[in-house]
Design a protein around this motif. Structure first.
Motif, PDB file in Angstrom:
ATOM      1  N   LEU A 145       0.845  -1.186   0.000  1.00 19.18           N
ATOM      2  CA  LEU A 145       0.000   0.000   0.000  1.00 19.18           C
ATOM      3  C   LEU A 145       0.887   1.244   0.000  1.00 19.18           C
ATOM      4  CD1 LEU A 145      -3.070   0.565   0.077  1.00 19.18           C
ATOM      5  CD2 LEU A 145      -2.853   0.891   2.540  1.00 19.18           C
ATOM      6  N   ASN A 146       0.905   1.945  -1.138  1.00 22.67           N
ATOM      7  CA  ASN A 146       1.824   3.062  -1.308  1.00 22.67           C
ATOM      8  C   ASN A 146       1.227   4.061  -2.305  1.00 22.67           C
ATOM      9  OD1 ASN A 146       3.973   4.802  -1.714  1.00 22.67           O
ATOM     10  ND2 ASN A 146       5.471   3.205  -2.138  1.00 22.67           N
ATOM     11  N   PRO A 147       1.068   5.331  -1.922  1.00 27.45           N
ATOM     12  CA  PRO A 147       0.482   6.313  -2.847  1.00 27.45           C
ATOM     13  C   PRO A 147       1.455   6.780  -3.928  1.00 27.45           C
ATOM     14  CG  PRO A 147       1.065   7.387  -0.801  1.00 27.45           C
ATOM     15  CD  PRO A 147       1.321   5.923  -0.598  1.00 27.45           C
ATOM     16  N   ASP A 148       2.747   6.580  -3.727  1.00 25.69           N
ATOM     17  CA  ASP A 148       3.743   7.030  -4.699  1.00 25.69           C
ATOM     18  C   ASP A 148       4.035   5.906  -5.690  1.00 25.69           C
ATOM     19  OD1 ASP A 148       4.015   9.516  -3.385  1.00 25.69           O
ATOM     20  OD2 ASP A 148       5.378   8.584  -1.922  1.00 25.69           O
ATOM     21  N   ARG A 149       3.407   5.984  -6.852  1.00 25.46           N
ATOM     22  CA  ARG A 149       3.492   4.912  -7.829  1.00 25.46           C
ATOM     23  C   ARG A 149       3.909   5.442  -9.193  1.00 25.46           C
ATOM     24  NH1 ARG A 149       3.634  -0.188  -5.686  1.00 25.46           N
ATOM     25  NH2 ARG A 149       1.992  -0.499  -4.133  1.00 25.46           N
ATOM     26  N   ARG A 150       4.614   4.581  -9.934  1.00 25.92           N
ATOM     27  CA  ARG A 150       4.902   4.899 -11.336  1.00 25.92           C
ATOM     28  C   ARG A 150       3.645   4.630 -12.147  1.00 25.92           C
ATOM     29  NH1 ARG A 150       7.691  -0.302 -14.202  1.00 25.92           N
ATOM     30  NH2 ARG A 150       6.808  -1.918 -12.860  1.00 25.92           N
ATOM     31  N   ALA A 151       3.626   5.081 -13.388  1.00 26.44           N
ATOM     32  CA  ALA A 151       2.481   4.874 -14.262  1.00 26.44           C
ATOM     33  C   ALA A 151       2.141   3.389 -14.342  1.00 26.44           C
ATOM     34  CB  ALA A 151       2.780   5.428 -15.653  1.00 26.44           C
ATOM     35  N   GLY A 152       0.860   3.078 -14.325  1.00 25.52           N
ATOM     36  CA  GLY A 152       0.424   1.688 -14.369  1.00 25.52           C
ATOM     37  C   GLY A 152      -1.011   1.571 -13.890  1.00 25.52           C
ATOM     38  N   MET A 153      -1.385   0.371 -13.492  1.00 26.86           N
ATOM     39  CA  MET A 153      -2.737   0.095 -13.012  1.00 26.86           C
ATOM     40  C   MET A 153      -2.649  -0.492 -11.615  1.00 26.86           C
ATOM     41  SD  MET A 153      -5.669  -2.201 -14.890  1.00 26.86           S
ATOM     42  CE  MET A 153      -7.290  -2.463 -14.161  1.00 26.86           C
ATOM     43  N   TYR A 154      -3.492   0.000 -10.687  1.00 27.76           N
ATOM     44  CA  TYR A 154      -3.403  -0.409  -9.293  1.00 27.76           C
ATOM     45  C   TYR A 154      -4.801  -0.577  -8.714  1.00 27.76           C
ATOM     46  CZ  TYR A 154       1.318   1.297 -10.063  1.00 27.76           C
ATOM     47  OH  TYR A 154       2.577   1.496 -10.575  1.00 27.76           O
ATOM     48  N   LYS A 155      -4.905  -1.488  -7.732  1.00 30.93           N
ATOM     49  CA  LYS A 155      -6.177  -1.675  -7.043  1.00 30.93           C
ATOM     50  C   LYS A 155      -6.185  -0.837  -5.771  1.00 30.93           C
ATOM     51  CE  LYS A 155      -9.543  -5.104  -5.559  1.00 30.93           C
ATOM     52  NZ  LYS A 155      -9.907  -6.549  -5.502  1.00 30.93           N
ATOM     53  N   VAL A 156      -7.251  -0.054  -5.611  1.00 26.97           N
ATOM     54  CA  VAL A 156      -7.361   0.856  -4.471  1.00 26.97           C
ATOM     55  C   VAL A 156      -7.650   0.038  -3.208  1.00 26.97           C
ATOM     56  CG1 VAL A 156      -8.523   2.898  -3.539  1.00 26.97           C
ATOM     57  CG2 VAL A 156      -8.246   2.635  -6.029  1.00 26.97           C
ATOM     58  N   GLY A 157      -6.918   0.342  -2.148  1.00 32.14           N
ATOM     59  CA  GLY A 157      -7.042  -0.392  -0.905  1.00 32.14           C
ATOM     60  C   GLY A 157      -6.082  -1.558  -0.807  1.00 32.14           C
ATOM     61  N   VAL A 158      -5.427  -1.892  -1.920  1.00 33.72           N
ATOM     62  CA  VAL A 158      -4.445  -2.976  -1.951  1.00 33.72           C
ATOM     63  C   VAL A 158      -3.072  -2.438  -2.350  1.00 33.72           C
ATOM     64  CG1 VAL A 158      -3.804  -5.187  -2.998  1.00 33.72           C
ATOM     65  CG2 VAL A 158      -6.208  -4.688  -2.493  1.00 33.72           C
ATOM     66  N   ASP A 159      -3.050  -1.684  -3.443  1.00 38.61           N
ATOM     67  CA  ASP A 159      -1.793  -1.122  -3.945  1.00 38.61           C
ATOM     68  C   ASP A 159      -1.634   0.360  -3.604  1.00 38.61           C
ATOM     69  OD1 ASP A 159      -1.005  -3.552  -5.354  1.00 38.61           O
ATOM     70  OD2 ASP A 159      -2.644  -3.086  -6.737  1.00 38.61           O
ATOM     71  N   ILE A 160      -2.734   1.096  -3.630  1.00 41.41           N
ATOM     72  CA  ILE A 160      -2.719   2.519  -3.281  1.00 41.41           C
ATOM     73  C   ILE A 160      -3.870   2.797  -2.323  1.00 41.41           C
ATOM     74  CG2 ILE A 160      -1.661   3.233  -5.470  1.00 41.41           C
ATOM     75  CD1 ILE A 160      -4.449   4.172  -6.364  1.00 41.41           C
ATOM     76  N   PRO A 161      -3.722   3.731  -1.402  1.00 45.68           N
ATOM     77  CA  PRO A 161      -4.813   4.037  -0.474  1.00 45.68           C
ATOM     78  C   PRO A 161      -5.919   4.841  -1.154  1.00 45.68           C
ATOM     79  CG  PRO A 161      -2.905   5.443  -0.034  1.00 45.68           C
ATOM     80  CD  PRO A 161      -2.481   4.469  -1.075  1.00 45.68           C
ATOM     81  N   ALA A 162      -7.130   4.708  -0.635  1.00 48.28           N
ATOM     82  CA  ALA A 162      -8.246   5.511  -1.125  1.00 48.28           C
ATOM     83  C   ALA A 162      -8.014   6.971  -0.773  1.00 48.28           C
ATOM     84  CB  ALA A 162      -9.547   5.011  -0.515  1.00 48.28           C
ATOM     85  N   GLY A 163      -8.606   7.883  -1.547  1.00 50.49           N
ATOM     86  CA  GLY A 163      -8.477   9.310  -1.287  1.00 50.49           C
ATOM     87  C   GLY A 163      -8.496  10.130  -2.552  1.00 50.49           C
ATOM     88  N   THR A 164      -8.149  11.387  -2.411  1.00 52.57           N
ATOM     89  CA  THR A 164      -8.101  12.318  -3.540  1.00 52.57           C
ATOM     90  C   THR A 164      -6.646  12.524  -3.961  1.00 52.57           C
ATOM     91  OG1 THR A 164     -10.111  13.448  -2.798  1.00 52.57           O
ATOM     92  CG2 THR A 164      -8.680  14.637  -4.336  1.00 52.57           C
ATOM     93  N   TYR A 165      -6.412  12.426  -5.251  1.00 50.68           N
ATOM     94  CA  TYR A 165      -5.063  12.523  -5.802  1.00 50.68           C
ATOM     95  C   TYR A 165      -4.944  13.695  -6.771  1.00 50.68           C
ATOM     96  CZ  TYR A 165      -3.919   7.864  -3.997  1.00 50.68           C
ATOM     97  OH  TYR A 165      -3.676   6.789  -3.178  1.00 50.68           O
ATOM     98  N   ARG A 166      -3.745  14.226  -6.839  1.00 53.09           N
ATOM     99  CA  ARG A 166      -3.422  15.207  -7.863  1.00 53.09           C
ATOM    100  C   ARG A 166      -2.490  14.539  -8.868  1.00 53.09           C
ATOM    101  NH1 ARG A 166      -1.924  19.205  -5.047  1.00 53.09           N
ATOM    102  NH2 ARG A 166      -3.720  20.564  -5.420  1.00 53.09           N
TER     103      ARG A 166
END
Length: 220
Positions: A145-166
């Motif tokens: 679970l990490n918000p800092d990701r390279r371009a790609g596809m991720y599942k929210v709550g597993v790979d990136i946290p839920a929330g608002t992104y810029r």
């Protein structure tokens, strides 16, 4: 026969008998030694057997079961050479996949070009082809679970946290982001955007985010 001739022959016959008995003893000892070797599991012949992995056409083991396997580039029939389910595709360095309705069908259900991880769910009877990538079962992939990701596809709550992104597109590039509710072929976007400069979006647990040509950061 004269007694003198008989007396001369007897020592010679006795000597021949002794030599014959010694020869038989040597043969018996050799036979006994061979029998002992067999009982002890020692062979007098050179072992020329080879292992199954050395046979031409033998296939390497990729795992003890479907959940342990990784599938390299190739064409797979789902339910036969590839178990149905959800997979993460890791590119090397950029990959492509195509999903067809069935083994002999030319109907394309989905395709993707990706430079970061891609997530796809495939079903029984479908045919998938992927190049320059390896497919890893979703449950086996090392998620973090990490918000800092390279371009790609991720599942929210597993790979990136839920929330608002810029999302910020560098230079004159036009960035792209896409939110879906599943990873199945032909999935419908919940929201998407193509932009220059920056843009914002919100994702929820269970959704999937795909973005390209931009960087993202969690702002709330």
């Amino acid at each position: 026969m004269p007694r003198r001739a008989l007396t001369a022959i007897l020592p010679f016959m006795l000597l021949c008998g002794i030599m014959a008995m010694q020869g038989c003893g040597t043969v018996q000892e050799d036979d006994m030694q061979d029998g002992a070797n067999v009982e002890a599991g020692v062979s007098n012949e050179q072992d020329v057997s080879v292992g199954s992995d050395d046979r031409p056409g033998s296939q390497p083991t990729v795992g003890e079961g479907p959940s342990d396997a990784e599938y390299p580039s190739g064409s797979y029939l789902v339910g036969d050479t590839l178990p149905p389910g959800e997979y993460v595709f890791e590119p090397d360095p950029s990959g492509r996949y195509k999903v067809y309705e069935s083994l002999d069908s030319a109907e394309l259900l989905d395709e993707g070009l990706f430079e970061g991880p891609a997530i796809l769910t495939v079903s029984e009877g479908q045919r998938i082809e992927h190049d320059h990538a390896r497919a890893i079962p979703f449950e086996r992939y090392p998620h973090e679970l990490n918000p800092d990701r390279r371009a790609g596809m991720y599942k929210v709550g597993v790979d990136i946290p839920a929330g608002t992104y810029r999302a910020v597109a560098p230079g004159e590039d036009r960035g792209y982001w896409n939110i879906t509710g599943s990873s199945e072929p032909g999935r419908t976007a919940i929201a998407s955007g193509t932009f220059s400069g920056s843009d914002t979006f919100t994702v929820e647990d269970g959704q999937y985010l795909r973005f390209n040509r931009c960087n993202i950061s969690l702002i709330q």
